[in-house]
Design a protein around this motif. Structure first.
Motif, PDB file in Angstrom:
ATOM      1  N   ASN A   1       3.538   2.610 -15.828  1.00 20.53           N
ATOM      2  CA  ASN A   1       2.992   3.953 -15.627  1.00 20.53           C
ATOM      3  C   ASN A   1       1.542   3.899 -15.122  1.00 20.53           C
ATOM      4  O   ASN A   1       0.667   4.614 -15.589  1.00 20.53           O
ATOM      5  N   ARG A   2       1.322   3.017 -14.153  1.00 22.40           N
ATOM      6  CA  ARG A   2       0.018   2.951 -13.511  1.00 22.40           C
ATOM      7  C   ARG A   2       0.247   2.909 -12.007  1.00 22.40           C
ATOM      8  O   ARG A   2       1.339   2.622 -11.528  1.00 22.40           O
ATOM      9  N   THR A   3      -0.770   3.219 -11.257  1.00 20.90           N
ATOM     10  CA  THR A   3      -0.656   3.212  -9.806  1.00 20.90           C
ATOM     11  C   THR A   3      -1.466   2.055  -9.236  1.00 20.90           C
ATOM     12  O   THR A   3      -2.481   1.663  -9.794  1.00 20.90           O
ATOM     13  N   LEU A   4      -0.971   1.525  -8.137  1.00 19.34           N
ATOM     14  CA  LEU A   4      -1.711   0.486  -7.436  1.00 19.34           C
ATOM     15  C   LEU A   4      -2.734   1.157  -6.532  1.00 19.34           C
ATOM     16  O   LEU A   4      -2.487   2.212  -5.956  1.00 19.34           O
ATOM     17  N   ASP A   5      -3.866   0.528  -6.421  1.00 13.41           N
ATOM     18  CA  ASP A   5      -4.927   1.026  -5.539  1.00 13.41           C
ATOM     19  C   ASP A   5      -4.416   0.978  -4.106  1.00 13.41           C
ATOM     20  O   ASP A   5      -3.922  -0.050  -3.645  1.00 13.41           O
TER      21      ASP A   5
ATOM     22  N   TYR B   1       0.810  -1.212   0.000  1.00 15.47           N
ATOM     23  CA  TYR B   1       0.000   0.000   0.000  1.00 15.47           C
ATOM     24  C   TYR B   1       0.847   1.268   0.000  1.00 15.47           C
ATOM     25  O   TYR B   1       0.313   2.366   0.086  1.00 15.47           O
ATOM     26  N   GLN B   2       2.156   1.090  -0.099  1.00 18.28           N
ATOM     27  CA  GLN B   2       3.114   2.193  -0.227  1.00 18.28           C
ATOM     28  C   GLN B   2       2.942   3.221   0.886  1.00 18.28           C
ATOM     29  O   GLN B   2       2.834   4.413   0.642  1.00 18.28           O
ATOM     30  N   VAL B   3       2.912   2.742   2.117  1.00 21.74           N
ATOM     31  CA  VAL B   3       2.725   3.613   3.269  1.00 21.74           C
ATOM     32  C   VAL B   3       3.992   3.759   4.108  1.00 21.74           C
ATOM     33  O   VAL B   3       3.966   4.413   5.141  1.00 21.74           O
ATOM     34  N   HIS B   4       5.087   3.164   3.668  1.00 20.61           N
ATOM     35  CA  HIS B   4       6.336   3.326   4.396  1.00 20.61           C
ATOM     36  C   HIS B   4       6.873   4.734   4.186  1.00 20.61           C
ATOM     37  O   HIS B   4       6.480   5.448   3.257  1.00 20.61           O
ATOM     38  N   LEU B   5       7.784   5.102   5.058  1.00 18.40           N
ATOM     39  CA  LEU B   5       8.397   6.415   4.929  1.00 18.40           C
ATOM     40  C   LEU B   5       9.035   6.557   3.558  1.00 18.40           C
ATOM     41  O   LEU B   5       9.689   5.651   3.068  1.00 18.40           O
ATOM     42  N   GLY B   6       8.830   7.667   2.971  1.00 19.54           N
ATOM     43  CA  GLY B   6       9.411   7.946   1.661  1.00 19.54           C
ATOM     44  C   GLY B   6       9.830   9.396   1.591  1.00 19.54           C
ATOM     45  O   GLY B   6       9.617  10.175   2.525  1.00 19.54           O
ATOM     46  N   ILE B   7      10.415   9.738   0.502  1.00 13.75           N
ATOM     47  CA  ILE B   7      10.834  11.116   0.302  1.00 13.75           C
ATOM     48  C   ILE B   7       9.879  11.744  -0.700  1.00 13.75           C
ATOM     49  O   ILE B   7       9.981  11.523  -1.901  1.00 13.75           O
ATOM     50  N   ASP B   8       8.936  12.507  -0.183  1.00  8.57           N
ATOM     51  CA  ASP B   8       7.963  13.159  -1.051  1.00  8.57           C
ATOM     52  C   ASP B   8       8.598  14.255  -1.883  1.00  8.57           C
ATOM     53  O   ASP B   8       8.065  14.638  -2.926  1.00  8.57           O
ATOM     54  N   LEU B   9       9.738  14.732  -1.436  1.00 10.75           N
ATOM     55  CA  LEU B   9      10.420  15.796  -2.157  1.00 10.75           C
ATOM     56  C   LEU B   9      10.813  15.338  -3.560  1.00 10.75           C
ATOM     57  O   LEU B   9      10.731  16.110  -4.516  1.00 10.75           O
ATOM     58  N   MET B  10      11.199  14.048  -3.680  1.00 13.16           N
ATOM     59  CA  MET B  10      11.576  13.526  -5.004  1.00 13.16           C
ATOM     60  C   MET B  10      10.395  13.604  -5.962  1.00 13.16           C
ATOM     61  O   MET B  10      10.562  13.910  -7.138  1.00 13.16           O
ATOM     62  N   ASP B  11       9.216  13.314  -5.459  1.00 15.37           N
ATOM     63  CA  ASP B  11       8.015  13.349  -6.286  1.00 15.37           C
ATOM     64  C   ASP B  11       7.756  14.761  -6.799  1.00 15.37           C
ATOM     65  O   ASP B  11       7.313  14.960  -7.930  1.00 15.37           O
ATOM     66  N   LYS B  12       8.053  15.743  -5.976  1.00 14.73           N
ATOM     67  CA  LYS B  12       7.774  17.129  -6.346  1.00 14.73           C
ATOM     68  C   LYS B  12       8.882  17.742  -7.209  1.00 14.73           C
ATOM     69  O   LYS B  12       8.621  18.596  -8.046  1.00 14.73           O
ATOM     70  N   LEU B  13      10.122  17.290  -7.010  1.00 10.55           N
ATOM     71  CA  LEU B  13      11.246  17.882  -7.734  1.00 10.55           C
ATOM     72  C   LEU B  13      11.495  17.239  -9.095  1.00 10.55           C
ATOM     73  O   LEU B  13      11.903  17.921 -10.036  1.00 10.55           O
ATOM     74  N   LEU B  14      11.295  15.937  -9.172  1.00  6.16           N
ATOM     75  CA  LEU B  14      11.615  15.224 -10.411  1.00  6.16           C
ATOM     76  C   LEU B  14      10.429  15.239 -11.369  1.00  6.16           C
ATOM     77  O   LEU B  14       9.278  15.196 -10.948  1.00  6.16           O
ATOM     78  N   PRO B  15      10.731  15.265 -12.662  1.00  8.03           N
ATOM     79  CA  PRO B  15       9.652  15.090 -13.641  1.00  8.03           C
ATOM     80  C   PRO B  15       9.059  13.680 -13.505  1.00  8.03           C
ATOM     81  O   PRO B  15       9.713  12.777 -12.989  1.00  8.03           O
ATOM     82  N   PRO B  16       7.835  13.486 -13.970  1.00 11.23           N
ATOM     83  CA  PRO B  16       7.157  12.188 -13.778  1.00 11.23           C
ATOM     84  C   PRO B  16       7.959  10.987 -14.268  1.00 11.23           C
ATOM     85  O   PRO B  16       8.018   9.963 -13.585  1.00 11.23           O
TER      86      PRO B  16
ATOM     87  N   TYR C   1      10.861  10.371 -11.929  1.00 14.48           N
ATOM     88  CA  TYR C   1      10.356   9.838 -10.660  1.00 14.48           C
ATOM     89  C   TYR C   1      10.019   8.360 -10.804  1.00 14.48           C
ATOM     90  O   TYR C   1      10.293   7.562  -9.903  1.00 14.48           O
ATOM     91  N   ARG C   2       9.438   7.954 -11.921  1.00 20.81           N
ATOM     92  CA  ARG C   2       9.145   6.537 -12.164  1.00 20.81           C
ATOM     93  C   ARG C   2      10.426   5.717 -12.165  1.00 20.81           C
ATOM     94  O   ARG C   2      10.478   4.625 -11.595  1.00 20.81           O
ATOM     95  N   TYR C   3      11.480   6.229 -12.814  1.00 17.21           N
ATOM     96  CA  TYR C   3      12.762   5.516 -12.811  1.00 17.21           C
ATOM     97  C   TYR C   3      13.341   5.434 -11.409  1.00 17.21           C
ATOM     98  O   TYR C   3      13.938   4.411 -11.034  1.00 17.21           O
ATOM     99  N   ALA C   4      13.174   6.473 -10.622  1.00 14.24           N
ATOM    100  CA  ALA C   4      13.649   6.454  -9.239  1.00 14.24           C
ATOM    101  C   ALA C   4      12.922   5.367  -8.437  1.00 14.24           C
ATOM    102  O   ALA C   4      13.541   4.652  -7.643  1.00 14.24           O
ATOM    103  N   ILE C   5      11.610   5.247  -8.667  1.00 12.50           N
ATOM    104  CA  ILE C   5      10.845   4.197  -7.996  1.00 12.50           C
ATOM    105  C   ILE C   5      11.382   2.821  -8.377  1.00 12.50           C
ATOM    106  O   ILE C   5      11.544   1.943  -7.529  1.00 12.50           O
ATOM    107  N   VAL C   6      11.692   2.638  -9.647  1.00 14.98           N
ATOM    108  CA  VAL C   6      12.215   1.351 -10.116  1.00 14.98           C
ATOM    109  C   VAL C   6      13.564   1.063  -9.470  1.00 14.98           C
ATOM    110  O   VAL C   6      13.804  -0.038  -8.960  1.00 14.98           O
ATOM    111  N   VAL C   7      14.458   2.046  -9.457  1.00  8.92           N
ATOM    112  CA  VAL C   7      15.798   1.844  -8.885  1.00  8.92           C
ATOM    113  C   VAL C   7      15.709   1.558  -7.387  1.00  8.92           C
ATOM    114  O   VAL C   7      16.364   0.630  -6.881  1.00  8.92           O
ATOM    115  N   VAL C   8      14.908   2.324  -6.682  1.00  8.52           N
ATOM    116  CA  VAL C   8      14.752   2.107  -5.238  1.00  8.52           C
ATOM    117  C   VAL C   8      14.201   0.714  -4.966  1.00  8.52           C
ATOM    118  O   VAL C   8      14.685   0.008  -4.076  1.00  8.52           O
ATOM    119  N   ASN C   9      13.212   0.287  -5.741  1.00  2.00           N
ATOM    120  CA  ASN C   9      12.648  -1.045  -5.529  1.00  2.00           C
ATOM    121  C   ASN C   9      13.624  -2.150  -5.897  1.00  2.00           C
ATOM    122  O   ASN C   9      13.614  -3.207  -5.267  1.00  2.00           O
TER     123      ASN C   9
END
Length: 164
Positions: free
Chosen positions: A155-159, A68-83, A86-94
């Motif tokens: 490029n989709r989000t999980l519920d 459910y993606q509720v762990h601590l994260g860095i919301d700043l990356m979402d706001k600073l990086l282009p979409p 940000y998707r690539y960052a999610i992939v690398v982090v995972n």
């Protein structure tokens, strides 16, 4: 569609399992309080059982948190990086998380082989059962991390709504 339905059942099973673990822990700890303070005769096994249930709740709950993606994260990356970035960052982090989880799974099963004959002091059960929370929870986290990563690649989000 079949895969989505399977994952929905998977999520509900994890949520129900967590609910049952929590209910069991509440009942056991409440019984311990009742017997200790009302009957003045504490249960010898309840503290240990509560501790082991808490370990299981922690690891399985962490798997649900990944889903459910509720762990601590860095919301700043979402706001600073282009979409796309940000998707690539999610992939690398995972990917990093998955490598870490594979190490935990490997060593978790190795430790199970070492402690399989050790018994818990109060409940006299194999310590394999409490320690099994580590690899099982890590496997569930790995599955959910893969789901989050695949959703980001597609490029989709999980519920994020929790369903029981």
């Amino acid at each position: 569609m079949f895969v989505r339905n399977c994952f929905e059942v998977f999520d509900r099973c994890i949520n129900w399992f967590l609910a049952l673990l929590m209910a069991a822990m509440v009942v056991i700890i409440a019984a311990q309080v009742w017997y200790r303070f009302i009957h003045n005769d504490p249960l010898s096994w309840s503290e240990e059982a509560g501790r082991y249930l808490f370990v299981w709740i922690s690891f399985v709950g962490a798997a649900a948190g990944v889903r459910y993606q509720v762990h601590l994260g860095i919301d700043l990356m979402d706001k600073l990086l282009p979409p796309n970035a940000y998707r690539y960052a999610i992939v690398v982090v995972n990917l990093i998380i998955q490598i870490f989880l594979l190490v935990i799974i490997y060593w978790g099963f190795k430790i199970l082989g070492i402690i399989q004959f050790q018994e818990s002091p109060s409940m006299n059960i194999s310590m394999r059962y409490p320690y099994m929370a580590v690899p099982v929870g890590s496997i569930l986290m790995l599955i959910n991390s893969l789901r989050v990563m695949v959703a980001a690649i597609q490029n989709r989000t999980l519920d994020r709504e929790v369903r029981i």
